[in-house]
Design a protein around this motif. Structure first.
Motif, PDB file in Angstrom:
ATOM      1  N   ALA A 189       0.505  -1.222   0.127  1.00  9.85           N
ATOM      2  CA  ALA A 189       0.144  -0.073   0.136  1.00  9.85           C
ATOM      3  C   ALA A 189       0.699   1.826   0.546  1.00  9.85           C
ATOM      4  O   ALA A 189       0.608   2.159  -0.870  1.00  9.85           O
ATOM      5  CB  ALA A 189      -0.990  -0.184   1.184  1.00  9.85           C
ATOM      6  N   LEU A 190       2.187   1.284   0.745  1.00 16.05           N
ATOM      7  CA  LEU A 190       2.363   2.206   1.056  1.00 16.05           C
ATOM      8  C   LEU A 190       3.122   3.024  -0.596  1.00 16.05           C
ATOM      9  O   LEU A 190       3.692   3.454  -0.703  1.00 16.05           O
ATOM     10  CB  LEU A 190       4.247   2.262   2.042  1.00 16.05           C
ATOM     11  CG  LEU A 190       3.296   2.345   2.965  1.00 16.05           C
ATOM     12  CD1 LEU A 190       4.384   2.432   4.603  1.00 16.05           C
ATOM     13  CD2 LEU A 190       3.163   3.879   3.280  1.00 16.05           C
ATOM     14  N   MET A 191       3.702   1.132  -1.466  1.00 15.94           N
ATOM     15  CA  MET A 191       4.007   1.507  -2.121  1.00 15.94           C
ATOM     16  C   MET A 191       3.157   2.460  -3.705  1.00 15.94           C
ATOM     17  O   MET A 191       3.833   3.408  -4.070  1.00 15.94           O
ATOM     18  CB  MET A 191       5.008   0.444  -2.937  1.00 15.94           C
ATOM     19  CG  MET A 191       6.101  -0.353  -2.786  1.00 15.94           C
ATOM     20  SD  MET A 191       6.233  -2.718  -2.360  1.00 15.94           S
ATOM     21  CE  MET A 191       6.311  -2.068  -4.447  1.00 15.94           C
ATOM     22  N   ASN A 192       2.288   2.232  -3.465  1.00 14.91           N
ATOM     23  CA  ASN A 192       1.762   2.623  -4.195  1.00 14.91           C
ATOM     24  C   ASN A 192       1.031   4.287  -3.619  1.00 14.91           C
ATOM     25  O   ASN A 192       0.390   4.929  -4.875  1.00 14.91           O
ATOM     26  CB  ASN A 192      -0.196   1.868  -3.883  1.00 14.91           C
ATOM     27  CG  ASN A 192       0.289   0.758  -4.681  1.00 14.91           C
ATOM     28  OD1 ASN A 192      -0.454   0.962  -5.850  1.00 14.91           O
ATOM     29  ND2 ASN A 192       0.506  -0.204  -4.596  1.00 14.91           N
ATOM     30  N   ALA A 193       1.041   4.116  -2.736  1.00 12.08           N
ATOM     31  CA  ALA A 193       0.813   5.584  -2.063  1.00 12.08           C
ATOM     32  C   ALA A 193       2.159   6.532  -2.216  1.00 12.08           C
ATOM     33  O   ALA A 193       1.637   7.762  -2.943  1.00 12.08           O
ATOM     34  CB  ALA A 193       0.649   5.751  -0.438  1.00 12.08           C
ATOM     35  N   GLU A 194       3.212   6.594  -2.171  1.00 14.10           N
ATOM     36  CA  GLU A 194       4.729   6.872  -2.878  1.00 14.10           C
ATOM     37  C   GLU A 194       4.916   7.025  -4.108  1.00 14.10           C
ATOM     38  O   GLU A 194       4.904   8.304  -4.673  1.00 14.10           O
ATOM     39  CB  GLU A 194       5.708   6.064  -2.405  1.00 14.10           C
ATOM     40  CG  GLU A 194       7.086   6.853  -2.025  1.00 14.10           C
ATOM     41  CD  GLU A 194       8.087   5.951  -2.196  1.00 14.10           C
ATOM     42  OE1 GLU A 194       9.338   6.631  -2.155  1.00 14.10           O
ATOM     43  OE2 GLU A 194       8.730   5.086  -1.807  1.00 14.10           O
ATOM     44  N   LYS A 195       3.762   6.569  -4.968  1.00 14.63           N
ATOM     45  CA  LYS A 195       4.461   6.516  -6.779  1.00 14.63           C
ATOM     46  C   LYS A 195       3.305   7.606  -6.801  1.00 14.63           C
ATOM     47  O   LYS A 195       3.592   8.113  -7.965  1.00 14.63           O
ATOM     48  CB  LYS A 195       3.428   4.485  -6.741  1.00 14.63           C
ATOM     49  CG  LYS A 195       3.369   4.696  -8.820  1.00 14.63           C
ATOM     50  CD  LYS A 195       4.828   5.295  -9.390  1.00 14.63           C
ATOM     51  CE  LYS A 195       4.657   4.967 -10.987  1.00 14.63           C
ATOM     52  NZ  LYS A 195       6.097   5.046 -11.514  1.00 14.63           N
TER      53      LYS A 195
END
Length: 221
Positions: free
Chosen positions: A105-111
């Motif tokens: 989820a954090l990877m997506n939020a950062e993207k």
């Protein structure tokens, strides 16, 4: 020359019914919110038993292709591009599983944040209530994610956010920054602060898994 004969896999009845219902929706150009014919009518159209239709409808409902309304019938829905099995089976997940989903989820939020940052996206700097960081953070991610051409990033974030919220995961995760600080960093295009925010959670995750800063694994853990 010898001819090779192979038996084709025969689909189970409910699998064929599922395909035919989807074909029917496509052929009839039904949109989200449109009502399907009742089971009896579908049974006649597909030339299968009502029990097979009922099973096919139930599976399509689990996959979010359809929505059943009490006393109202079955309606076309819009399936998400990602489905998390636990959200369907409603099984409980352990903290290690949830942490893995949190990382994704954090990877997506950062993207989402970095991509919209490059697009000079304007945002509201209105201060939040700071009562629930992750709830307000998700609202902000949705605000930014809706500006992207690829909606799948936001879809995956929202799916995992619901899963983690239902398991009370966010109660165990404290943010090193306030949301206002993140928004100001975004406004100033301060990528270092934004990336350090996400990196802090990665370090926490590695610490739990016993991974050293250089990427090696601590065998004594």
């Amino acid at each position: 020359m010898s001819k090779k004969y192979q038996l084709e896999t025969v689909p189970r009845m409910f699998e064929e019914v599922i395909r035919q219902i989807i074909f029917y929706i496509q052929d009839e150009e039904l949109k989200k919110g449109d009502k399907l014919p009742p089971e009896r009518k579908l049974s006649e159209l597909l030339e299968v038993s009502r029990s097979s239709v009922r099973e096919g409808l139930r599976i399509l409902e689990l996959l979010k292709y359809l929505e059943s309304r009490q006393g109202g019938g079955t309606f076309v829905s819009e399936p998400p591009p990602f489905l998390i099995p636990m959200t369907i089976t409603q099984n409980q997940a352990d903290s290690k599983e949830l942490t893995k989903y949190f990382d994704i989820a954090l990877m997506n939020a950062e993207k989402i944040i970095i991509t919209t940052l490059k697009q000079d996206t304007s945002i509201s700097l209105q201060s939040g209530k700071n009562e629930d960081f992750w709830k307000e953070f998700s609202v902000w991610i949705n605000e930014l994610g809706k500006k992207l051409s690829n909606e799948y990033y936001l879809s995956l974030w929202n799916n995992i956010y619901v899963l983690l919220t239902n398991h009370h995961f966010f109660q165990t995760v404290t943010s090193p920054l306030k949301l206002d600080d993140l928004k100001i960093a975004f406004y100033k295009k301060d990528r270092q602060t934004l990336q350090e925010f996400f990196q802090s959670f990665q370090e926490q995750s590695n610490s739990v898994d016993g991974i050293n800063e250089d990427g090696s694994y601590d065998e004594h853990r």
